[in-house]
Design a protein around this motif. Structure first.
Motif, PDB file in Angstrom:
ATOM      1  N   SER A  30     -77.016 -12.732 -63.205  1.00 33.90           N
ATOM      2  CA  SER A  30     -77.259 -14.154 -63.434  1.00 33.90           C
ATOM      3  C   SER A  30     -77.914 -14.721 -62.171  1.00 33.90           C
ATOM      4  O   SER A  30     -77.869 -14.104 -61.108  1.00 33.90           O
ATOM      5  N   ASP A  31     -78.505 -15.885 -62.295  1.00 37.30           N
ATOM      6  CA  ASP A  31     -79.201 -16.491 -61.150  1.00 37.30           C
ATOM      7  C   ASP A  31     -78.274 -16.756 -59.972  1.00 37.30           C
ATOM      8  O   ASP A  31     -78.688 -16.698 -58.824  1.00 37.30           O
ATOM      9  N   ASP A  32     -77.001 -17.054 -60.262  1.00 36.64           N
ATOM     10  CA  ASP A  32     -76.053 -17.399 -59.199  1.00 36.64           C
ATOM     11  C   ASP A  32     -75.007 -16.306 -58.954  1.00 36.64           C
ATOM     12  O   ASP A  32     -73.922 -16.568 -58.442  1.00 36.64           O
ATOM     13  N   ALA A  33     -75.345 -15.074 -59.308  1.00 40.27           N
ATOM     14  CA  ALA A  33     -74.408 -13.961 -59.181  1.00 40.27           C
ATOM     15  C   ALA A  33     -73.974 -13.732 -57.737  1.00 40.27           C
ATOM     16  O   ALA A  33     -74.661 -14.115 -56.790  1.00 40.27           O
ATOM     17  N   VAL A  34     -72.810 -13.077 -57.597  1.00 38.56           N
ATOM     18  CA  VAL A  34     -72.260 -12.706 -56.295  1.00 38.56           C
ATOM     19  C   VAL A  34     -72.153 -11.185 -56.251  1.00 38.56           C
ATOM     20  O   VAL A  34     -71.660 -10.563 -57.197  1.00 38.56           O
ATOM     21  N   LEU A  35     -72.618 -10.596 -55.158  1.00 40.25           N
ATOM     22  CA  LEU A  35     -72.523  -9.156 -54.922  1.00 40.25           C
ATOM     23  C   LEU A  35     -71.694  -8.928 -53.671  1.00 40.25           C
ATOM     24  O   LEU A  35     -71.969  -9.519 -52.622  1.00 40.25           O
ATOM     25  N   VAL A  36     -70.674  -8.073 -53.788  1.00 39.89           N
ATOM     26  CA  VAL A  36     -69.914  -7.656 -52.615  1.00 39.89           C
ATOM     27  C   VAL A  36     -70.681  -6.481 -52.012  1.00 39.89           C
ATOM     28  O   VAL A  36     -70.687  -5.386 -52.565  1.00 39.89           O
ATOM     29  N   VAL A  37     -71.369  -6.722 -50.909  1.00 37.71           N
ATOM     30  CA  VAL A  37     -72.135  -5.671 -50.242  1.00 37.71           C
ATOM     31  C   VAL A  37     -71.177  -4.682 -49.593  1.00 37.71           C
ATOM     32  O   VAL A  37     -71.335  -3.471 -49.686  1.00 37.71           O
ATOM     33  N   LYS A  38     -70.184  -5.248 -48.925  1.00 41.27           N
ATOM     34  CA  LYS A  38     -69.079  -4.477 -48.356  1.00 41.27           C
ATOM     35  C   LYS A  38     -67.965  -5.478 -48.119  1.00 41.27           C
ATOM     36  O   LYS A  38     -68.207  -6.694 -48.113  1.00 41.27           O
ATOM     37  N   PRO A  39     -66.742  -5.007 -47.961  1.00 37.14           N
ATOM     38  CA  PRO A  39     -65.657  -5.958 -47.724  1.00 37.14           C
ATOM     39  C   PRO A  39     -65.990  -6.897 -46.557  1.00 37.14           C
ATOM     40  O   PRO A  39     -66.408  -6.452 -45.495  1.00 37.14           O
ATOM     41  N   GLY A  40     -65.884  -8.182 -46.827  1.00 38.28           N
ATOM     42  CA  GLY A  40     -66.192  -9.183 -45.811  1.00 38.28           C
ATOM     43  C   GLY A  40     -67.635  -9.665 -45.841  1.00 38.28           C
ATOM     44  O   GLY A  40     -67.983 -10.601 -45.134  1.00 38.28           O
ATOM     45  N   LEU A  41     -68.492  -9.034 -46.666  1.00 35.99           N
ATOM     46  CA  LEU A  41     -69.906  -9.438 -46.738  1.00 35.99           C
ATOM     47  C   LEU A  41     -70.318  -9.627 -48.197  1.00 35.99           C
ATOM     48  O   LEU A  41     -70.424  -8.660 -48.951  1.00 35.99           O
ATOM     49  N   LEU A  42     -70.520 -10.895 -48.573  1.00 39.84           N
ATOM     50  CA  LEU A  42     -70.975 -11.252 -49.915  1.00 39.84           C
ATOM     51  C   LEU A  42     -72.380 -11.818 -49.832  1.00 39.84           C
ATOM     52  O   LEU A  42     -72.730 -12.467 -48.841  1.00 39.84           O
ATOM     53  N   VAL A  43     -73.171 -11.578 -50.869  1.00 32.56           N
ATOM     54  CA  VAL A  43     -74.459 -12.249 -50.990  1.00 32.56           C
ATOM     55  C   VAL A  43     -74.491 -12.939 -52.341  1.00 32.56           C
ATOM     56  O   VAL A  43     -73.828 -12.504 -53.287  1.00 32.56           O
ATOM     57  N   ARG A  44     -75.265 -14.017 -52.421  1.00 31.07           N
ATOM     58  CA  ARG A  44     -75.322 -14.830 -53.635  1.00 31.07           C
ATOM     59  C   ARG A  44     -76.760 -15.045 -54.068  1.00 31.07           C
ATOM     60  O   ARG A  44     -77.626 -15.291 -53.238  1.00 31.07           O
ATOM     61  N   GLY A  45     -76.967 -14.965 -55.364  1.00 30.96           N
ATOM     62  CA  GLY A  45     -78.275 -15.227 -55.942  1.00 30.96           C
ATOM     63  C   GLY A  45     -79.156 -13.988 -55.949  1.00 30.96           C
ATOM     64  O   GLY A  45     -78.996 -13.069 -55.145  1.00 30.96           O
ATOM     65  N   LYS A  46     -80.089 -13.977 -56.901  1.00 27.63           N
ATOM     66  CA  LYS A  46     -80.940 -12.798 -57.108  1.00 27.63           C
ATOM     67  C   LYS A  46     -81.759 -12.406 -55.876  1.00 27.63           C
ATOM     68  O   LYS A  46     -81.906 -11.222 -55.594  1.00 27.63           O
ATOM     69  N   GLU A  47     -82.280 -13.381 -55.167  1.00 25.63           N
ATOM     70  CA  GLU A  47     -83.107 -13.056 -53.996  1.00 25.63           C
ATOM     71  C   GLU A  47     -82.301 -12.294 -52.947  1.00 25.63           C
ATOM     72  O   GLU A  47     -82.739 -11.263 -52.426  1.00 25.63           O
ATOM     73  N   GLN A  48     -81.105 -12.786 -52.647  1.00 23.17           N
ATOM     74  CA  GLN A  48     -80.269 -12.125 -51.645  1.00 23.17           C
ATOM     75  C   GLN A  48     -79.729 -10.786 -52.152  1.00 23.17           C
ATOM     76  O   GLN A  48     -79.591  -9.833 -51.376  1.00 23.17           O
ATOM     77  N   ILE A  49     -79.426 -10.708 -53.441  1.00 27.36           N
ATOM     78  CA  ILE A  49     -78.951  -9.451 -54.016  1.00 27.36           C
ATOM     79  C   ILE A  49     -80.043  -8.394 -53.932  1.00 27.36           C
ATOM     80  O   ILE A  49     -79.795  -7.243 -53.551  1.00 27.36           O
ATOM     81  N   ARG A  50     -81.262  -8.783 -54.246  1.00 26.74           N
ATOM     82  CA  ARG A  50     -82.375  -7.827 -54.162  1.00 26.74           C
ATOM     83  C   ARG A  50     -82.539  -7.327 -52.725  1.00 26.74           C
ATOM     84  O   ARG A  50     -82.688  -6.125 -52.490  1.00 26.74           O
ATOM     85  N   LYS A  51     -82.517  -8.235 -51.765  1.00 28.00           N
ATOM     86  CA  LYS A  51     -82.635  -7.833 -50.356  1.00 28.00           C
ATOM     87  C   LYS A  51     -81.499  -6.895 -49.953  1.00 28.00           C
ATOM     88  O   LYS A  51     -81.708  -5.947 -49.204  1.00 28.00           O
ATOM     89  N   ALA A  52     -80.298  -7.169 -50.459  1.00 24.16           N
ATOM     90  CA  ALA A  52     -79.154  -6.310 -50.141  1.00 24.16           C
ATOM     91  C   ALA A  52     -79.371  -4.906 -50.688  1.00 24.16           C
ATOM     92  O   ALA A  52     -79.125  -3.918 -49.987  1.00 24.16           O
ATOM     93  N   PHE A  53     -79.837  -4.791 -51.926  1.00 21.45           N
ATOM     94  CA  PHE A  53     -80.073  -3.463 -52.499  1.00 21.45           C
ATOM     95  C   PHE A  53     -81.199  -2.729 -51.776  1.00 21.45           C
ATOM     96  O   PHE A  53     -81.137  -1.506 -51.599  1.00 21.45           O
ATOM     97  N   GLU A  54     -82.201  -3.446 -51.329  1.00 20.20           N
ATOM     98  CA  GLU A  54     -83.265  -2.812 -50.538  1.00 20.20           C
ATOM     99  C   GLU A  54     -82.697  -2.270 -49.227  1.00 20.20           C
ATOM    100  O   GLU A  54     -83.024  -1.146 -48.812  1.00 20.20           O
ATOM    101  N   ALA A  55     -81.835  -3.039 -48.587  1.00 25.12           N
ATOM    102  CA  ALA A  55     -81.217  -2.598 -47.331  1.00 25.12           C
ATOM    103  C   ALA A  55     -80.267  -1.421 -47.564  1.00 25.12           C
ATOM    104  O   ALA A  55     -80.217  -0.482 -46.749  1.00 25.12           O
TER     105      ALA A  55
END
Length: 136
Positions: A30-55
């Motif tokens: 969803s546009d406002d989704a939350v991804l737990v990158v690792k415990p203590g680090l969350l990203v929100r929204g598609k743009e940040q989620i995409r950057k997280a998966f690239e990293a």
């Protein structure tokens, strides 16, 4: 009974991660989704989620392979909780191959267009509780 539509969406998302097709992967969220990158680090929204998966792909030297094992889907109205055994295989992080199993939790919402989208992606599941305990 398992919601086959959600199960297939998760399989398609795993395939997109494995192929590093992050454009296709963003359709999963969803546009406002939350991804737990690792415990203590969350990203929100598609743009940040995409950057997280690239990293993440870069961190694992583009060798990450994700698949789901046993899965339980609990559905109430337009919301679904998915509890899944997620298996991460890494070909080369630092010259060594390894695999790890996680008991992930995902939350899906059926949006106005009638498509299910992930609103919370937490591959760490209840492990987040251990981190919160350590921070106290």
């Amino acid at each position: 009974m398992q919601n086959q539509e959600i199960k297939q969406l998760i399989e398609a998302a795993d395939d997109a991660i494995n192929r590093e097709d992050f454009e296709a992967l963003m359709e999963f969220y969803s546009d406002d989704a939350v991804l737990v990158v690792k415990p203590g680090l969350l990203v929100r929204g598609k743009e940040q989620i995409r950057k997280a998966f690239e990293a993440i792909a870069e961190y694992f030297n583009h060798s990450l392979a994700v698949e789901q094992g046993k899965m339980c889907i609990l559905e109430a109205g337009d919301t679904a909780l998915v509890i899944s055994n997620t298996v991460l295989n890494v070909g080369q992080r630092t010259d060594a191959s390894y695999s790890m199993d996680r008991n992930a939790t995902y939350v899906f919402k059926r949006e106005e267009d009638k498509h299910w989208r992930c609103i919370i992606d937490n591959s760490y599941g209840v492990e987040l509780l251990d981190v919160e305990d350590k921070e106290k």
